[in-house]
Design a protein around this motif. Structure first.
Motif, PDB file in Angstrom:
ATOM      1  N   PRO A 161      43.707 -15.752 -22.579  1.00 16.21           N
ATOM      2  CA  PRO A 161      45.004 -16.246 -23.075  1.00 16.21           C
ATOM      3  C   PRO A 161      46.144 -16.106 -22.064  1.00 16.21           C
ATOM      4  O   PRO A 161      46.993 -16.996 -21.967  1.00 16.21           O
ATOM      5  CB  PRO A 161      45.268 -15.390 -24.317  1.00 16.21           C
ATOM      6  CG  PRO A 161      43.927 -14.905 -24.745  1.00 16.21           C
ATOM      7  CD  PRO A 161      43.115 -14.782 -23.492  1.00 16.21           C
ATOM      8  N   LYS A 162      46.169 -15.029 -21.298  1.00 19.37           N
ATOM      9  CA  LYS A 162      47.242 -14.843 -20.309  1.00 19.37           C
ATOM     10  C   LYS A 162      47.130 -15.852 -19.174  1.00 19.37           C
ATOM     11  O   LYS A 162      48.117 -16.452 -18.759  1.00 19.37           O
ATOM     12  CB  LYS A 162      47.221 -13.418 -19.755  1.00 19.37           C
ATOM     13  CG  LYS A 162      47.638 -12.373 -20.757  1.00 19.37           C
ATOM     14  CD  LYS A 162      47.624 -11.001 -20.149  1.00 19.37           C
ATOM     15  CE  LYS A 162      47.998  -9.955 -21.190  1.00 19.37           C
ATOM     16  NZ  LYS A 162      47.962  -8.604 -20.634  1.00 19.37           N
ATOM     17  N   LYS A 163      45.914 -16.046 -18.658  1.00 19.91           N
ATOM     18  CA  LYS A 163      45.708 -17.022 -17.585  1.00 19.91           C
ATOM     19  C   LYS A 163      45.992 -18.435 -18.088  1.00 19.91           C
ATOM     20  O   LYS A 163      46.550 -19.258 -17.367  1.00 19.91           O
ATOM     21  CB  LYS A 163      44.281 -16.943 -17.056  1.00 19.91           C
ATOM     22  CG  LYS A 163      43.984 -15.709 -16.248  1.00 19.91           C
ATOM     23  CD  LYS A 163      42.566 -15.763 -15.732  1.00 19.91           C
ATOM     24  CE  LYS A 163      42.190 -14.529 -14.954  1.00 19.91           C
ATOM     25  NZ  LYS A 163      40.791 -14.597 -14.486  1.00 19.91           N
ATOM     26  N   ARG A 164      45.611 -18.687 -19.340  1.00 19.30           N
ATOM     27  CA  ARG A 164      45.838 -20.021 -19.913  1.00 19.30           C
ATOM     28  C   ARG A 164      47.330 -20.289 -20.043  1.00 19.30           C
ATOM     29  O   ARG A 164      47.799 -21.393 -19.735  1.00 19.30           O
ATOM     30  CB  ARG A 164      45.144 -20.119 -21.274  1.00 19.30           C
ATOM     31  CG  ARG A 164      45.262 -21.478 -21.907  1.00 19.30           C
ATOM     32  CD  ARG A 164      44.499 -21.551 -23.207  1.00 19.30           C
ATOM     33  NE  ARG A 164      44.632 -22.863 -23.811  1.00 19.30           N
ATOM     34  CZ  ARG A 164      44.103 -23.198 -24.980  1.00 19.30           C
ATOM     35  NH1 ARG A 164      43.391 -22.327 -25.660  1.00 19.30           N
ATOM     36  NH2 ARG A 164      44.278 -24.402 -25.458  1.00 19.30           N
ATOM     37  N   GLU A 165      48.081 -19.288 -20.475  1.00 14.45           N
ATOM     38  CA  GLU A 165      49.528 -19.462 -20.605  1.00 14.45           C
ATOM     39  C   GLU A 165      50.164 -19.718 -19.238  1.00 14.45           C
ATOM     40  O   GLU A 165      51.013 -20.595 -19.095  1.00 14.45           O
ATOM     41  CB  GLU A 165      50.142 -18.227 -21.253  1.00 14.45           C
ATOM     42  CG  GLU A 165      51.636 -18.333 -21.464  1.00 14.45           C
ATOM     43  CD  GLU A 165      52.239 -17.088 -22.088  1.00 14.45           C
ATOM     44  OE1 GLU A 165      53.456 -17.099 -22.309  1.00 14.45           O
ATOM     45  OE2 GLU A 165      51.502 -16.119 -22.342  1.00 14.45           O
ATOM     46  N   MET A 166      49.732 -18.963 -18.229  1.00  6.79           N
ATOM     47  CA  MET A 166      50.256 -19.174 -16.875  1.00  6.79           C
ATOM     48  C   MET A 166      49.891 -20.567 -16.368  1.00  6.79           C
ATOM     49  O   MET A 166      50.690 -21.240 -15.722  1.00  6.79           O
ATOM     50  CB  MET A 166      49.730 -18.098 -15.924  1.00  6.79           C
ATOM     51  CG  MET A 166      50.328 -16.732 -16.165  1.00  6.79           C
ATOM     52  SD  MET A 166      49.645 -15.462 -15.119  1.00  6.79           S
ATOM     53  CE  MET A 166      50.147 -16.016 -13.517  1.00  6.79           C
ATOM     54  N   TYR A 167      48.672 -20.998 -16.655  1.00 15.44           N
ATOM     55  CA  TYR A 167      48.229 -22.331 -16.227  1.00 15.44           C
ATOM     56  C   TYR A 167      49.063 -23.406 -16.921  1.00 15.44           C
ATOM     57  O   TYR A 167      49.486 -24.376 -16.284  1.00 15.44           O
ATOM     58  CB  TYR A 167      46.746 -22.521 -16.554  1.00 15.44           C
ATOM     59  CG  TYR A 167      46.235 -23.901 -16.241  1.00 15.44           C
ATOM     60  CD1 TYR A 167      45.927 -24.262 -14.935  1.00 15.44           C
ATOM     61  CD2 TYR A 167      46.091 -24.851 -17.244  1.00 15.44           C
ATOM     62  CE1 TYR A 167      45.468 -25.535 -14.648  1.00 15.44           C
ATOM     63  CE2 TYR A 167      45.636 -26.127 -16.954  1.00 15.44           C
ATOM     64  CZ  TYR A 167      45.326 -26.457 -15.646  1.00 15.44           C
ATOM     65  OH  TYR A 167      44.895 -27.717 -15.357  1.00 15.44           O
ATOM     66  N   ASP A 168      49.297 -23.241 -18.216  1.00 13.39           N
ATOM     67  CA  ASP A 168      50.065 -24.229 -18.964  1.00 13.39           C
ATOM     68  C   ASP A 168      51.503 -24.301 -18.467  1.00 13.39           C
ATOM     69  O   ASP A 168      52.093 -25.376 -18.415  1.00 13.39           O
ATOM     70  CB  ASP A 168      50.044 -23.915 -20.460  1.00 13.39           C
ATOM     71  CG  ASP A 168      48.680 -24.187 -21.090  1.00 13.39           C
ATOM     72  OD1 ASP A 168      47.895 -24.932 -20.486  1.00 13.39           O
ATOM     73  OD2 ASP A 168      48.413 -23.639 -22.172  1.00 13.39           O
ATOM     74  N   LEU A 169      52.078 -23.169 -18.093  1.00 13.03           N
ATOM     75  CA  LEU A 169      53.448 -23.165 -17.582  1.00 13.03           C
ATOM     76  C   LEU A 169      53.537 -23.775 -16.194  1.00 13.03           C
ATOM     77  O   LEU A 169      54.533 -24.395 -15.845  1.00 13.03           O
ATOM     78  CB  LEU A 169      53.993 -21.729 -17.532  1.00 13.03           C
ATOM     79  CG  LEU A 169      54.247 -21.085 -18.904  1.00 13.03           C
ATOM     80  CD1 LEU A 169      54.653 -19.625 -18.715  1.00 13.03           C
ATOM     81  CD2 LEU A 169      55.309 -21.847 -19.669  1.00 13.03           C
ATOM     82  N   GLY A 170      52.469 -23.588 -15.404  1.00 12.09           N
ATOM     83  CA  GLY A 170      52.477 -24.087 -14.030  1.00 12.09           C
ATOM     84  C   GLY A 170      52.016 -25.507 -13.868  1.00 12.09           C
ATOM     85  O   GLY A 170      52.069 -26.072 -12.798  1.00 12.09           O
ATOM     86  N   GLY A 171      51.522 -26.120 -14.920  1.00 18.31           N
ATOM     87  CA  GLY A 171      51.026 -27.486 -14.825  1.00 18.31           C
ATOM     88  C   GLY A 171      49.591 -27.531 -14.360  1.00 18.31           C
ATOM     89  O   GLY A 171      48.893 -26.526 -14.331  1.00 18.31           O
ATOM     90  N   SER A 172      49.147 -28.704 -13.935  1.00 16.94           N
ATOM     91  CA  SER A 172      47.731 -28.885 -13.603  1.00 16.94           C
ATOM     92  C   SER A 172      47.326 -28.165 -12.337  1.00 16.94           C
ATOM     93  O   SER A 172      46.180 -27.809 -12.168  1.00 16.94           O
ATOM     94  CB  SER A 172      47.397 -30.366 -13.478  1.00 16.94           C
ATOM     95  OG  SER A 172      48.110 -30.914 -12.394  1.00 16.94           O
ATOM     96  N   GLY A 173      48.241 -27.918 -11.402  1.00 13.81           N
ATOM     97  CA  GLY A 173      47.879 -27.245 -10.160  1.00 13.81           C
ATOM     98  C   GLY A 173      48.503 -25.873 -10.029  1.00 13.81           C
ATOM     99  O   GLY A 173      48.457 -25.272  -8.987  1.00 13.81           O
ATOM    100  N   GLY A 174      49.088 -25.370 -11.112  1.00 13.30           N
ATOM    101  CA  GLY A 174      49.837 -24.127 -11.018  1.00 13.30           C
ATOM    102  C   GLY A 174      48.999 -22.881 -10.953  1.00 13.30           C
ATOM    103  O   GLY A 174      49.428 -21.869 -10.437  1.00 13.30           O
ATOM    104  N   PHE A 175      47.799 -22.910 -11.458  1.00 12.19           N
ATOM    105  CA  PHE A 175      46.978 -21.705 -11.495  1.00 12.19           C
ATOM    106  C   PHE A 175      45.532 -22.116 -11.420  1.00 12.19           C
ATOM    107  O   PHE A 175      45.122 -23.116 -11.958  1.00 12.19           O
ATOM    108  CB  PHE A 175      47.233 -20.951 -12.805  1.00 12.19           C
ATOM    109  CG  PHE A 175      46.636 -19.578 -12.841  1.00 12.19           C
ATOM    110  CD1 PHE A 175      47.264 -18.535 -12.200  1.00 12.19           C
ATOM    111  CD2 PHE A 175      45.441 -19.340 -13.480  1.00 12.19           C
ATOM    112  CE1 PHE A 175      46.727 -17.269 -12.214  1.00 12.19           C
ATOM    113  CE2 PHE A 175      44.900 -18.074 -13.501  1.00 12.19           C
ATOM    114  CZ  PHE A 175      45.551 -17.050 -12.877  1.00 12.19           C
ATOM    115  N   GLY A 176      44.734 -21.289 -10.759  1.00 18.59           N
ATOM    116  CA  GLY A 176      43.305 -21.569 -10.736  1.00 18.59           C
ATOM    117  C   GLY A 176      42.759 -21.829  -9.397  1.00 18.59           C
ATOM    118  O   GLY A 176      43.303 -22.011  -8.408  1.00 18.59           O
TER     119      GLY A 176
END
Length: 126
Positions: free
Chosen positions: A111-126
């Motif tokens: 859930p934490k990584k998903r929230e960070m990804y959602d806030l950063g957009g498609s290239g924000g995390f991962g």
């Protein structure tokens, strides 16, 4: 000369003392390995390979909507992983797809990584 060398560090690591090679006229060290009791422990910064998944949307890789539940994400991952696993799918590109699916699931299952990804957009995390 001592048979071991103790490093002056907070880790208290001891190595076998280097010995001089008698076969060569130049003074070189013989190769030696660290003792079997030495353990570096887990890697502090594991190597991470960068794949092209940064440009791909993790939700579209798994084929789930952005409001998908954790159970839906897990089900989609297992379906895609089974489809693209390199042991069962020998077609070219299946390994890259499997890596992309695994990276998407690793981000979206937490859930934490998903929230960070959602806030950063498609290239924000991962």
């Amino acid at each position: 000369p001592s048979s071991t060398y103790t490093a002056s560090s907070p880790f208290n690591v001891s190595f076998p003392a280097p010995t001089w090679s008698s076969t060569s006229s130049s003074s070189t060290f013989r190769s030696f390995s660290s003792p079997s009791t030495f353990s570096a422990g887990p890697r502090m910064f594991p190597s991470r390979r960068c794949y092209s998944t940064a440009q791909q949307d993790h939700y579209s890789v798994l084929g789930v909507p952005r409001n998908a539940t954790t159970a839906q994400i897990k089900k989609a991952f297992f379906t895609k992983a089974k489809e693209f696993h390199p042991d069962t799918n020998k077609t070219p590109g299946s390994k890259e797809k499997f890596v992309a699916v695994s990276a998407a699931y690793e981000t979206l299952k937490d859930p934490k990584k998903r929230e960070m990804y959602d806030l950063g957009g498609s290239g924000g995390f991962g």
